[in-house]
Design a protein around this motif. Sequence first.
Motif, PDB file in Angstrom:
ATOM      1  N   SER A  50      13.912  22.329  50.182  1.00 49.28           N
ATOM      2  CA  SER A  50      14.630  23.311  50.993  1.00 49.28           C
ATOM      3  C   SER A  50      16.040  23.629  50.533  1.00 49.28           C
ATOM      4  N   GLY A  51      16.610  22.820  49.647  1.00 51.18           N
ATOM      5  CA  GLY A  51      17.984  23.080  49.236  1.00 51.18           C
ATOM      6  C   GLY A  51      18.910  23.092  50.436  1.00 51.18           C
ATOM      7  N   CYS A  52      19.671  24.174  50.586  1.00 47.35           N
ATOM      8  CA  CYS A  52      20.627  24.284  51.690  1.00 47.35           C
ATOM      9  C   CYS A  52      19.968  24.721  52.993  1.00 47.35           C
ATOM     10  N   GLY A  53      18.643  24.903  52.977  1.00 52.32           N
ATOM     11  CA  GLY A  53      17.928  25.238  54.210  1.00 52.32           C
ATOM     12  C   GLY A  53      17.670  26.710  54.430  1.00 52.32           C
ATOM     13  N   PRO A  56      13.814  27.666  55.724  1.00 47.16           N
ATOM     14  CA  PRO A  56      13.574  27.367  57.145  1.00 47.16           C
ATOM     15  C   PRO A  56      14.384  28.257  58.083  1.00 47.16           C
ATOM     16  N   LEU A  57      15.634  28.552  57.723  1.00 53.30           N
ATOM     17  CA  LEU A  57      16.480  29.385  58.573  1.00 53.30           C
ATOM     18  C   LEU A  57      15.921  30.799  58.702  1.00 53.30           C
ATOM     19  N   ILE A  58      15.500  31.384  57.588  1.00 52.75           N
ATOM     20  CA  ILE A  58      14.934  32.735  57.642  1.00 52.75           C
ATOM     21  C   ILE A  58      13.628  32.734  58.421  1.00 52.75           C
ATOM     22  N   LEU A  59      12.754  31.771  58.147  1.00 54.85           N
ATOM     23  CA  LEU A  59      11.467  31.729  58.843  1.00 54.85           C
ATOM     24  C   LEU A  59      11.660  31.606  60.352  1.00 54.85           C
ATOM     25  N   ALA A  60      12.639  30.808  60.762  1.00 56.07           N
ATOM     26  CA  ALA A  60      12.879  30.626  62.198  1.00 56.07           C
ATOM     27  C   ALA A  60      13.342  31.903  62.873  1.00 56.07           C
ATOM     28  N   ARG A  61      13.941  32.799  62.106  1.00 56.49           N
ATOM     29  CA  ARG A  61      14.388  34.079  62.646  1.00 56.49           C
ATOM     30  C   ARG A  61      13.296  35.164  62.594  1.00 56.49           C
ATOM     31  N   GLU A  62      12.249  34.914  61.803  1.00 60.44           N
ATOM     32  CA  GLU A  62      11.268  35.954  61.538  1.00 60.44           C
ATOM     33  C   GLU A  62      10.236  36.130  62.645  1.00 60.44           C
ATOM     34  N   ALA A  63       9.984  35.100  63.438  1.00 59.43           N
ATOM     35  CA  ALA A  63       8.944  35.192  64.474  1.00 59.43           C
ATOM     36  C   ALA A  63       9.319  34.313  65.660  1.00 59.43           C
ATOM     37  N   GLU A  64       8.750  34.622  66.794  1.00 59.02           N
ATOM     38  CA  GLU A  64       9.022  33.873  68.023  1.00 59.02           C
ATOM     39  C   GLU A  64       8.221  32.568  68.051  1.00 59.02           C
ATOM     40  N   ASP A  65       8.818  31.577  68.697  1.00 63.46           N
ATOM     41  CA  ASP A  65       8.124  30.316  69.003  1.00 63.46           C
ATOM     42  C   ASP A  65       7.585  29.608  67.768  1.00 63.46           C
ATOM     43  N   VAL A  66       8.269  29.741  66.623  1.00 65.80           N
ATOM     44  CA  VAL A  66       7.864  28.988  65.442  1.00 65.80           C
ATOM     45  C   VAL A  66       8.747  27.761  65.304  1.00 65.80           C
ATOM     46  N   ASN A  84      23.821  23.641  58.262  1.00 70.75           N
ATOM     47  CA  ASN A  84      23.494  25.062  58.390  1.00 70.75           C
ATOM     48  C   ASN A  84      22.606  25.330  59.597  1.00 70.75           C
ATOM     49  N   VAL A  85      21.676  24.442  59.846  1.00 75.23           N
ATOM     50  CA  VAL A  85      20.816  24.582  61.026  1.00 75.23           C
ATOM     51  C   VAL A  85      21.669  24.520  62.291  1.00 75.23           C
ATOM     52  N   GLY A  91      18.789  24.171  65.927  1.00 72.03           N
ATOM     53  CA  GLY A  91      18.375  22.777  65.911  1.00 72.03           C
ATOM     54  C   GLY A  91      17.145  22.476  66.742  1.00 72.03           C
ATOM     55  N   ASP A  92      16.837  23.357  67.707  1.00 77.73           N
ATOM     56  CA  ASP A  92      15.646  23.128  68.527  1.00 77.73           C
ATOM     57  C   ASP A  92      14.371  23.623  67.854  1.00 77.73           C
ATOM     58  N   ARG A  93      14.509  24.344  66.734  1.00 77.03           N
ATOM     59  CA  ARG A  93      13.337  24.920  66.070  1.00 77.03           C
ATOM     60  C   ARG A  93      13.176  24.466  64.629  1.00 77.03           C
ATOM     61  N   ILE A  94      14.233  23.900  64.051  1.00 72.99           N
ATOM     62  CA  ILE A  94      14.197  23.472  62.654  1.00 72.99           C
ATOM     63  C   ILE A  94      14.574  22.005  62.562  1.00 72.99           C
TER      64      ILE A  94
END
Length: 256
Positions: A50-53, A56-66, A84-85, A91-94
């Motif tokens: 994941s490097g700097c994350g 995961p950060l983009i994916l968490a913004r791309e769809a609901e409830d992921v 960064n999270v 922090g509740d999603r990643i």
Amino acid sequence: MKGEETVDELRRHRLSIGQPRDGYRFSLDPLLLCDFAAIRTGERAIDLGSGCGIIPLILAREAEDVTVTGVEFQALLADLALRNVSINGLGDRISILAADITSLKGVFPVSSFDLVVSNPPYRRAGTGRVSPRAGRDKARHESTACLTDFLTAAKYLVKPGGRICFIYHPSRLVELFAEAALLKLAPLRLRMVHGNDISGAGMFLVELVKGRRGDLSVLPPLIVYAGDGGYSSEMQHICWGNDAEQQEDSSCFAGL
């Protein structure tokens, strides 16, 4: 620490992302991979390396409830990903795990995720030029894990019928397909990424599936730059979506 890091803003995704000033820095690859993977509402995803994350950060913004797990074996980068999270309130999603991908069988039950994504190091150990900047070689060169390890971990982690999406270098396309066949992972989609409409492919995107067969669909190429040197219309959409005002910035990333 501020002198050793920069903060870049991904406006489409409402993200501020710290990364090393002189170490490994993300490029367009994570954006291309996240767009290709197209995470779906309610899915559970994991990013290998994941490097700097950023993924995961983009994916968490791309769809609901992921929910998304990022795995990074470099301790300093894993710590940066955690920060960064936190900075982006996700922090509740990643969750970020500081671990080598070869150790994940002892962490997660088999078939734990709907989607596995990765931008693995594409250079074999001992090949290519050595970067003087700390962290870059570990991100670009295979060290503790090779392509087979990434594919093996992905197969273990993904559910039957789930998706595995990688972005990788064309020089290793045949190798990836051969290793996938040995692991009984079926390729479903392949897309080549070109810098412009007259250049050879610089990367490729591939989707693999576990537990079922399917015909391979070779998609139209993704062209990054238009003839005028700016981003192509598709890249503009990947970077900024439908917000034309943000396209005044010539880069997907706005440095702060």
